[in-house]
Design a protein around this motif. Structure first.
Motif, mmCIF file in Angstrom:
data_model
loop_
_atom_site.group_PDB
_atom_site.id
_atom_site.type_symbol
_atom_site.label_atom_id
_atom_site.label_comp_id
_atom_site.label_asym_id
_atom_site.label_seq_id
_atom_site.Cartn_x
_atom_site.Cartn_y
_atom_site.Cartn_z
ATOM 1 N N UNK A 88 14.845 82.403 63.908
ATOM 2 C CA UNK A 88 14.349 83.505 63.569
ATOM 3 C C UNK A 88 14.526 84.562 62.451
ATOM 4 N N UNK A 89 14.677 83.796 61.952
ATOM 5 C CA UNK A 89 14.942 84.291 60.809
ATOM 6 C C UNK A 89 14.091 85.385 59.207
ATOM 7 N N UNK A 90 13.915 85.752 58.479
ATOM 8 C CA UNK A 90 12.049 85.544 57.759
ATOM 9 C C UNK A 90 12.932 86.070 56.163
ATOM 10 N N UNK A 91 14.177 85.250 55.778
ATOM 11 C CA UNK A 91 14.088 86.301 54.660
ATOM 12 C C UNK A 91 15.536 85.156 54.347
ATOM 13 N N UNK A 92 16.513 84.271 53.131
ATOM 14 C CA UNK A 92 17.173 84.029 53.417
ATOM 15 C C UNK A 92 18.165 83.872 51.441
ATOM 16 N N UNK A 93 19.117 83.615 51.282
ATOM 17 C CA UNK A 93 18.755 83.378 49.597
ATOM 18 C C UNK A 93 20.484 82.659 49.789
ATOM 19 N N UNK A 94 20.400 82.183 48.723
ATOM 20 C CA UNK A 94 21.609 80.976 48.513
ATOM 21 C C UNK A 94 21.741 81.106 47.282
ATOM 22 N N UNK A 95 23.075 81.448 46.789
ATOM 23 C CA UNK A 95 23.751 82.508 46.038
ATOM 24 C C UNK A 95 24.016 81.004 44.752
ATOM 25 N N UNK A 96 24.650 80.019 45.892
ATOM 26 C CA UNK A 96 25.427 79.138 44.516
ATOM 27 C C UNK A 96 25.089 77.895 45.354
ATOM 28 N N UNK A 97 24.601 77.139 44.907
ATOM 29 C CA UNK A 97 24.938 75.741 45.594
ATOM 30 C C UNK A 97 25.423 75.056 45.583
ATOM 31 N N UNK A 98 26.642 75.331 44.522
ATOM 32 C CA UNK A 98 27.786 74.324 44.485
ATOM 33 C C UNK A 98 28.618 74.995 45.308
ATOM 34 N N UNK A 112 21.420 70.100 44.795
ATOM 35 C CA UNK A 112 22.495 70.258 43.511
ATOM 36 C C UNK A 112 21.756 68.687 42.190
ATOM 37 N N UNK A 113 21.374 67.776 43.084
ATOM 38 C CA UNK A 113 20.479 66.298 42.043
ATOM 39 C C UNK A 113 20.135 66.823 41.580
ATOM 40 N N UNK A 114 18.379 67.983 41.821
ATOM 41 C CA UNK A 114 17.359 68.179 41.990
ATOM 42 C C UNK A 114 17.770 69.405 40.436
ATOM 43 N N UNK A 115 18.967 69.804 40.231
ATOM 44 C CA UNK A 115 19.437 70.872 39.468
ATOM 45 C C UNK A 115 18.851 71.679 39.936
ATOM 46 N N UNK A 116 19.001 72.484 41.085
ATOM 47 C CA UNK A 116 19.252 73.738 41.836
ATOM 48 C C UNK A 116 20.440 74.564 41.378
ATOM 49 N N UNK A 117 20.179 75.880 41.438
ATOM 50 C CA UNK A 117 21.299 76.568 41.413
ATOM 51 C C UNK A 117 21.421 77.195 42.017
ATOM 52 N N UNK A 118 20.112 77.679 42.419
ATOM 53 C CA UNK A 118 20.016 79.211 44.086
ATOM 54 C C UNK A 118 18.650 78.658 44.080
ATOM 55 N N UNK A 140 20.475 78.211 37.649
ATOM 56 C CA UNK A 140 21.687 78.781 37.651
ATOM 57 C C UNK A 140 21.925 79.028 38.923
ATOM 58 N N UNK A 141 23.281 78.877 39.161
ATOM 59 C CA UNK A 141 24.512 79.851 40.067
ATOM 60 C C UNK A 141 23.895 81.667 40.068
ATOM 61 N N UNK A 142 23.764 82.172 41.211
ATOM 62 C CA UNK A 142 23.957 83.542 41.049
ATOM 63 C C UNK A 142 22.779 83.982 40.005
ATOM 64 N N UNK A 143 21.904 83.322 40.405
ATOM 65 C CA UNK A 143 20.532 83.976 39.225
ATOM 66 C C UNK A 143 20.190 85.291 40.744
ATOM 67 N N UNK A 144 20.188 85.203 41.629
ATOM 68 C CA UNK A 144 19.321 85.903 42.362
ATOM 69 C C UNK A 144 20.020 87.542 42.511
ATOM 70 N N UNK A 145 19.281 88.315 42.761
ATOM 71 C CA UNK A 145 19.867 89.822 42.999
ATOM 72 C C UNK A 145 19.857 90.084 43.879
ATOM 73 N N UNK A 146 20.425 90.973 44.593
ATOM 74 C CA UNK A 146 20.123 92.093 45.431
ATOM 75 C C UNK A 146 18.535 93.159 45.166
ATOM 76 N N UNK A 147 18.180 93.078 43.591
ATOM 77 C CA UNK A 147 17.053 93.555 43.847
ATOM 78 C C UNK A 147 15.900 92.192 43.161
ATOM 79 N N UNK A 148 16.364 91.219 43.058
ATOM 80 C CA UNK A 148 15.410 89.704 43.061
ATOM 81 C C UNK A 148 15.076 89.585 44.288
ATOM 82 N N UNK A 149 15.648 90.056 45.490
ATOM 83 C CA UNK A 149 15.415 90.080 46.410
ATOM 84 C C UNK A 149 14.128 90.852 47.417
ATOM 85 N N UNK A 150 14.860 91.915 46.560
ATOM 86 C CA UNK A 150 13.678 92.834 46.938
ATOM 87 C C UNK A 150 12.512 92.656 46.463
#
Length: 230
Positions: A88-98, A112-118, A140-150
């Motif tokens: 039932x989730x309408x959004x998700x955010x993964x800060x660090x795929x490591x 991660x092998x594809x080079x995705x960090x977040x 990059x890991x940690x690229x998305x902030x609360x402002x990015x989510x909004x």
């Protein structure tokens, strides 16, 4: 980007999306706008599920289709879940795929092998229907902030409205094209066999029912036969 500038960009985007000539063009513009407008976003795409299969509807960046394909093969992943509304989730955010991702234990290391960090993802929906999920990627890991989510959520909301409008226009155009083809096919049958309008339509309908083929396809067959014989 300052919020005042972002608001102006969103207003321009809303008008631009409604000016697109097809649903596909609207989808492509949404993906491109995400990369341009959302802080930290390096690639973006729109994923839908069709009969349980992951389908990439639009992609801006090479990693998008690779990630969608991977999630489809594994039947696992945040974008896959968002598109299917799993949980039932309408959004998700993964800060660090490591970091360990118990929900997606097979997808995360492959991503991660594809080079995705977040990653972030937003369900594209209106009250009437769901369109899939808008998914944002950063290398990059940690690229998305609360402002990015909004920002991503606002973009997804605009995108869903534009998609609903685009689908309505496509459906109307398709209905008009179908009606036109049936009318032309009826005209050919009336001239060829001396039928009334009602009898010509009944002939098309009988062929459709007998062969279990849509009426518009029967009409197109009649038109193709006429063009081939002329």
């Amino acid at each position: 980007m300052e919020w005042s500038e972002f608001a102006e960009e969103m207003a321009r985007l809303a008008r631009h999306l409604l000016e697109q000539e097809s649903t596909q063009a609207t989808l492509d513009e949404i993906a491109a706008a995400a990369v341009k407008l959302v802080g930290g976003c390096d690639a973006a795409g729109i994923l839908a599920l069709h009969k349980g299969r992951a389908v990439t509807l639009a992609a801006c960046g090479d990693v998008v289709e690779k990630s969608d394909r991977l999630q489809g093969e594994l039947c696992e992943g945040p974008c896959f879940d968002a598109a299917s509304r799993a949980g039932g989730e309408r959004l998700f955010r993964i800060a660090d795929l490591n970091e360990p991702q118990p929900e997606w234990s097979r997808f995360a290391p492959a991503a991660r092998d594809l080079g995705i960090g977040s990653m972030m993802g937003f369900l594209l929906y209106t009250r009437q229907e769901d369109f899939g999920a808008l998914n944002l990627y950063s290398y990059r890991a940690g690229a998305f902030t609360a402002e990015s989510e909004t920002a991503g959520w606002l973009l997804a909301s605009h995108a869903a409205v534009a998609l609903a409008s685009a689908r309505t226009v496509d459906q109307l155009e398709h209905a008009l094209e179908t009606r036109h083809a049936i009318g032309e096919a009826m005209g050919i049958l009336r001239e060829r066999h001396g039928l009334s309008e009602e009898a010509a339509f009944d002939a098309l309908r009988r062929i459709s029912q007998h062969h279990n083929v849509k009426l518009r396809d029967v009409a197109h067959s009649v038109l193709a036969e006429e063009l081939g014989g002329s």
